[in-house]
Structure formats: structure tokens, C-alpha cells
Scaffold this active site. Structure first.
Site, PDB file in Angstrom:
ATOM      1  N   GLN A  91      -5.512  30.652 -30.092  1.00  0.00           N
ATOM      2  CA  GLN A  91      -5.668  30.914 -28.665  1.00  0.00           C
ATOM      3  C   GLN A  91      -6.308  29.672 -28.050  1.00  0.00           C
ATOM      4  OE1 GLN A  91      -8.194  34.264 -27.755  1.00  0.00           O
ATOM      5  NE2 GLN A  91      -7.328  34.511 -25.720  1.00  0.00           N
ATOM      6  N   VAL A  93      -6.775  28.681 -24.948  1.00  0.00           N
ATOM      7  CA  VAL A  93      -7.680  28.930 -23.823  1.00  0.00           C
ATOM      8  C   VAL A  93      -8.309  30.304 -24.046  1.00  0.00           C
ATOM      9  CG1 VAL A  93      -7.848  29.270 -21.321  1.00  0.00           C
ATOM     10  CG2 VAL A  93      -6.290  27.542 -22.241  1.00  0.00           C
ATOM     11  N   HIS A  97      -3.950  35.663 -22.440  1.00  0.00           N
ATOM     12  CA  HIS A  97      -2.712  35.252 -21.783  1.00  0.00           C
ATOM     13  C   HIS A  97      -1.525  35.652 -22.651  1.00  0.00           C
ATOM     14  CE1 HIS A  97      -4.177  31.797 -24.160  1.00  0.00           C
ATOM     15  NE2 HIS A  97      -2.914  31.412 -24.289  1.00  0.00           N
ATOM     16  N   HIS A  99       2.445  35.005 -23.376  1.00  0.00           N
ATOM     17  CA  HIS A  99       3.534  34.039 -23.244  1.00  0.00           C
ATOM     18  C   HIS A  99       4.841  34.800 -23.046  1.00  0.00           C
ATOM     19  CE1 HIS A  99       1.245  30.553 -24.911  1.00  0.00           C
ATOM     20  NE2 HIS A  99       0.567  31.535 -25.486  1.00  0.00           N
TER      21      HIS A  99
END
Length: 136
Positions: A91, A93, A97, A99
């Protein structure tokens, strides 16, 4: 969250190519796409991993991810999509999130994240299934 690039994008403080947004999530193009049209979907509220998102917010979040996966296929003429989340490991960041990557047959994407393996036996597979079920 101070110092989080995705929170800065959500706040409008860091530029990004925004695709769409809802009250709870924002979708924007990945700056380093696997294929052109690779979208990242992030919750507006900072959450590091999937486990950090309140259960009450998951339906709206994943409903938006679902809509984006359809839009990527339709909008780009893709044959399908690859939808993935990394939790902690890989990961890049530390803000959840998802994708959404457009796919086409023969696009060359093979073994994208991990090598495939097999269980040594049905007994070993059953043991793994039981361990995960017990943790629920």
C-alpha cells in the site's frame, strides 16, 4: 489527515485528474497507471485500511467502485477491469484506495501482483479455510 496526499487531493489542495465523486468518495486517475484510464477510488474520510472504514459506509463506497468499474469498461471500450485493494503490504499511500484498471484481452498483464501457487492437498486447503473461518 495532515501529510496524506490522498486527503490533499480530496480537499482540492493537490491537483489530480478527478473522474467523479460522491458525498463519501472521490475517484481520480492514478498518476502512474498500469494502463491509461487506471482510476483510484478513495473515501473522503481518512481511513488507512479497509478495516478502518465503518461498516455503514461500505455499501456506498463499494457501490461507487462498482459504478466506476462499469464506467471504465464502457467509457474506454475495455473488455473488462481489474479491481484491487492493498491493505498495508504494497500500500504505497496509507489511505484506503481501490484500483480500477481497464483490461483488454491480450493486454500483457499476467501475474500482476503475485505468483500463483497450489495447496499440497485438499486437507491443507480445508485447514486454511477453517483457520480463516475461525477468525471471523
Amino acid at each position: 489527515m495532515t501529510g496524506c496526499v490522498f486527503c490533499a487531493i480530496v480537499a482540492g489542495d493537490t491537483p489530480a485528474f478527478q473522474v467523479a465523486g460522491t458525498d463519501s468518495a472521490v475517484a481520480f486517475l492514478d498518476a502512474r497507471p498500469v494502463f491509461k484510464g487506471h482510476v483510484l477510488v478513495v473515501p473522503r474520510e481518512h481511513a488507512v485500511t479497509l478495516a478502518d472504514v465503518p461498516a455503514s459506509a461500505l455499501g456506498g463506497y463499494f457501490g461507487f467502485v462498482q459504478r466506476l468499474s462499469v464506467a471504465v469498461e464502457r467509457g474506454l471500450g475495455a473488455g473488462g477491469s481489474f479491481v484491487a485493494i492493498n491493505n498495508k503490504v504494497s500500500q504505497s499511500v496509507p489511505h484506503l484506495h481501490t484500483h480500477v484498471v481497464p483490461r483488454t484481452k491480450g493486454d500483457g498483464l499476467r501475474g500482476f501482483f503475485w505468483p500463483r501457487t497450489r495447496y499440497a492437498s485438499d486437507s491443507e486447503a480445508s485447514e486454511y479455510a477453517a483457520r480463516i473461518a475461525a477468525a471471523l
